[in-house]
Motif scaffolding. Sequence first.
Motif, mmCIF file in Angstrom:
data_model
loop_
_atom_site.group_PDB
_atom_site.id
_atom_site.type_symbol
_atom_site.label_atom_id
_atom_site.label_comp_id
_atom_site.label_asym_id
_atom_site.label_seq_id
_atom_site.Cartn_x
_atom_site.Cartn_y
_atom_site.Cartn_z
ATOM 1 N N LEU A 60 -11.649 16.928 -0.862
ATOM 2 C CA LEU A 60 -10.746 15.915 -1.365
ATOM 3 C C LEU A 60 -10.753 14.730 -0.415
ATOM 4 C CD1 LEU A 60 -7.861 18.356 -2.262
ATOM 5 C CD2 LEU A 60 -9.440 17.276 -3.855
ATOM 6 N N THR A 61 -10.842 13.536 -0.969
ATOM 7 C CA THR A 61 -10.919 12.321 -0.179
ATOM 8 C C THR A 61 -9.580 11.602 -0.199
ATOM 9 O OG1 THR A 61 -13.265 12.073 -0.737
ATOM 10 C CG2 THR A 61 -12.128 10.119 0.071
ATOM 11 N N LEU A 62 -9.021 11.358 0.968
ATOM 12 C CA LEU A 62 -7.753 10.649 1.073
ATOM 13 C C LEU A 62 -8.012 9.193 1.412
ATOM 14 C CD1 LEU A 62 -5.553 13.148 3.129
ATOM 15 C CD2 LEU A 62 -6.266 13.243 0.740
ATOM 16 N N ALA A 63 -7.378 8.294 0.669
ATOM 17 C CA ALA A 63 -7.558 6.866 0.891
ATOM 18 C C ALA A 63 -6.265 6.133 0.537
ATOM 19 C CB ALA A 63 -8.732 6.338 0.070
ATOM 20 N N LEU A 71 -6.986 7.563 -10.976
ATOM 21 C CA LEU A 71 -6.328 6.601 -10.094
ATOM 22 C C LEU A 71 -7.206 5.377 -9.852
ATOM 23 C CD1 LEU A 71 -4.482 8.773 -7.419
ATOM 24 C CD2 LEU A 71 -3.558 7.628 -9.425
ATOM 25 N N ARG A 72 -8.526 5.561 -9.861
ATOM 26 C CA ARG A 72 -9.414 4.407 -9.695
ATOM 27 C C ARG A 72 -9.300 3.437 -10.867
ATOM 28 N NH1 ARG A 72 -12.475 3.905 -5.498
ATOM 29 N NH2 ARG A 72 -13.184 5.694 -4.265
ATOM 30 N N ASP A 73 -8.866 3.925 -12.006
ATOM 31 C CA ASP A 73 -8.640 3.030 -13.141
ATOM 32 C C ASP A 73 -7.414 2.157 -12.922
ATOM 33 O OD1 ASP A 73 -10.810 3.972 -14.548
ATOM 34 O OD2 ASP A 73 -9.654 5.424 -15.714
ATOM 35 N N ARG A 74 -6.500 2.601 -12.062
ATOM 36 C CA ARG A 74 -5.241 1.886 -11.850
ATOM 37 C C ARG A 74 -5.207 1.093 -10.547
ATOM 38 N NH1 ARG A 74 -0.698 6.310 -12.058
ATOM 39 N NH2 ARG A 74 0.569 4.470 -11.577
ATOM 40 N N PHE A 75 -5.958 1.553 -9.541
ATOM 41 C CA PHE A 75 -5.859 0.968 -8.202
ATOM 42 C C PHE A 75 -7.238 0.726 -7.603
ATOM 43 C CE2 PHE A 75 -2.199 3.757 -8.830
ATOM 44 C CZ PHE A 75 -1.134 2.914 -8.532
ATOM 45 N N ASP A 76 -7.282 -0.175 -6.630
ATOM 46 C CA ASP A 76 -8.399 -0.225 -5.701
ATOM 47 C C ASP A 76 -8.007 0.609 -4.489
ATOM 48 O OD1 ASP A 76 -10.106 -1.757 -7.219
ATOM 49 O OD2 ASP A 76 -9.420 -3.660 -6.380
ATOM 50 N N PHE A 77 -9.016 1.093 -3.757
ATOM 51 C CA PHE A 77 -8.766 1.966 -2.622
ATOM 52 C C PHE A 77 -9.475 1.465 -1.372
ATOM 53 C CE2 PHE A 77 -7.547 4.927 -5.914
ATOM 54 C CZ PHE A 77 -6.596 5.744 -5.305
ATOM 55 N N SER A 78 -8.887 1.779 -0.239
ATOM 56 C CA SER A 78 -9.555 1.559 1.038
ATOM 57 C C SER A 78 -10.691 2.559 1.184
ATOM 58 C CB SER A 78 -8.561 1.774 2.186
ATOM 59 O OG SER A 78 -8.225 3.165 2.286
ATOM 60 N N GLU A 79 -11.426 2.422 2.276
ATOM 61 C CA GLU A 79 -12.351 3.483 2.654
ATOM 62 C C GLU A 79 -11.535 4.747 2.930
ATOM 63 O OE1 GLU A 79 -14.666 2.408 6.028
ATOM 64 O OE2 GLU A 79 -15.830 0.884 4.950
ATOM 65 N N PRO A 80 -12.132 5.920 2.829
ATOM 66 C CA PRO A 80 -11.402 7.160 3.150
ATOM 67 C C PRO A 80 -10.937 7.176 4.605
ATOM 68 C CG PRO A 80 -13.434 7.645 1.975
ATOM 69 C CD PRO A 80 -13.502 6.197 2.342
ATOM 70 N N TYR A 81 -9.773 7.746 4.832
ATOM 71 C CA TYR A 81 -9.297 7.918 6.196
ATOM 72 C C TYR A 81 -9.188 9.387 6.582
ATOM 73 C CZ TYR A 81 -4.574 8.764 4.243
ATOM 74 O OH TYR A 81 -3.501 9.252 3.541
ATOM 75 N N VAL A 123 0.853 -1.192 0.000
ATOM 76 C CA VAL A 123 0.000 0.000 0.000
ATOM 77 C C VAL A 123 0.886 1.239 0.000
ATOM 78 C CG1 VAL A 123 -1.880 -1.126 1.268
ATOM 79 C CG2 VAL A 123 -0.101 0.122 2.531
ATOM 80 N N ALA A 124 0.279 2.375 -0.290
ATOM 81 C CA ALA A 124 0.916 3.674 -0.090
ATOM 82 C C ALA A 124 0.016 4.490 0.825
ATOM 83 C CB ALA A 124 1.128 4.402 -1.415
ATOM 84 N N ILE A 125 0.598 5.027 1.888
ATOM 85 C CA ILE A 125 -0.152 5.929 2.770
ATOM 86 C C ILE A 125 0.579 7.254 2.709
ATOM 87 C CG2 ILE A 125 -1.156 6.296 5.046
ATOM 88 C CD1 ILE A 125 -1.030 3.362 5.584
ATOM 89 N N ASN A 126 0.161 8.101 1.785
ATOM 90 C CA ASN A 126 0.920 9.316 1.475
ATOM 91 C C ASN A 126 -0.006 10.455 1.047
ATOM 92 O OD1 ASN A 126 3.936 10.030 1.191
ATOM 93 N ND2 ASN A 126 3.084 10.882 -0.695
ATOM 94 N N HIS A 127 -1.082 10.679 1.848
ATOM 95 C CA HIS A 127 -2.102 11.698 1.555
ATOM 96 C C HIS A 127 -2.445 11.746 0.063
ATOM 97 C CE1 HIS A 127 1.842 13.524 2.343
ATOM 98 N NE2 HIS A 127 1.600 14.432 1.428
ATOM 99 N N ILE A 128 -2.875 10.604 -0.451
ATOM 100 C CA ILE A 128 -3.224 10.465 -1.863
ATOM 101 C C ILE A 128 -4.718 10.721 -2.039
ATOM 102 C CG2 ILE A 128 -3.327 8.879 -3.829
ATOM 103 C CD1 ILE A 128 -0.874 7.470 -2.527
ATOM 104 N N ALA A 129 -5.049 11.679 -2.871
ATOM 105 C CA ALA A 129 -6.445 12.014 -3.141
ATOM 106 C C ALA A 129 -7.002 11.086 -4.218
ATOM 107 C CB ALA A 129 -6.550 13.466 -3.588
ATOM 108 N N VAL A 130 -8.170 10.547 -3.955
ATOM 109 C CA VAL A 130 -8.803 9.625 -4.905
ATOM 110 C C VAL A 130 -9.319 10.406 -6.103
ATOM 111 C CG1 VAL A 130 -10.601 7.900 -5.221
ATOM 112 C CG2 VAL A 130 -9.462 8.128 -2.993
ATOM 113 N N THR A 131 -8.960 9.953 -7.294
ATOM 114 C CA THR A 131 -9.436 10.557 -8.542
ATOM 115 C C THR A 131 -9.920 9.458 -9.471
ATOM 116 O OG1 THR A 131 -7.288 10.406 -9.651
ATOM 117 C CG2 THR A 131 -7.692 12.385 -8.330
ATOM 118 N N PRO A 132 -10.757 9.785 -10.456
ATOM 119 C CA PRO A 132 -11.187 8.768 -11.428
ATOM 120 C C PRO A 132 -10.006 8.112 -12.133
ATOM 121 C CG PRO A 132 -12.555 10.730 -11.605
ATOM 122 C CD PRO A 132 -11.434 11.079 -10.666
#
Length: 216
Positions: free
Chosen positions: A168-171, A102-112, A91-100
């Motif tokens: 902005l949603t961080l996940a 990035l959703r094409d490339r990764f799955d995401f956790s729930e927002p934190y 995983v990466a935990i690096n204040h990454i904002a979910v975008t369309p």
Amino acid sequence: MRLLPGLLLLLPLMSSLAHAEMFDDVFDRGELRIALEADTPPFNFKKDDKLTGFEVELGELLAREMDLRASFITTDDTDLLPGVESGKYDVAINHIAVTPELRDRFDFSEPYSYSKAHLIAPKQEKPLLARLGALTSSQFASRTQATEGVDLRSQVEPKTLGKKDKTLTLAIPFQKGNPAFKSSLDKALQRIKADGRLAALSQKWFDTDMSRPAKP
């Protein structure tokens, strides 16, 4: 090409095994490999050569809830997401904002965590800061050469800076196609939300609860 009936019966099982591979690998290893940049206080940074910050403590909490050891790997923006995509990091935990994109490339956790776009201001420097009040002019600064998807500074387009209601949603991103791992990660996150530990962690580092979307 025709598939034999026996092979057809095996395909669903093969698909299930493929989905379980990351989950099994992580738990067989007993270690959650967490990539971060370690240069963006108060999210993650080094103090006296020791990693600390909101996302470092978050990673430790999540790993413990999943009965794993947290293994932090310091990297840079050219390697962070490609490393997750390739399986180099879990995983990466690096204040990454979910975008369309990035959703094409990764799955995401729930927002934190959540952040209003008006906290972001373009600037080339990345100075240290101690509390949320400094975010307006420093923490979410744009880079001279932004890299796609690495963090909030490179995810927010200039046109969003004036939209104060933009949240902005961080996940946490990880390799696509791993539902068992996602379930385990999300359940761990849900537990630290439910008992107040995530809110307390946010209060510690930002003097406010950024674990929930701000009220309009």
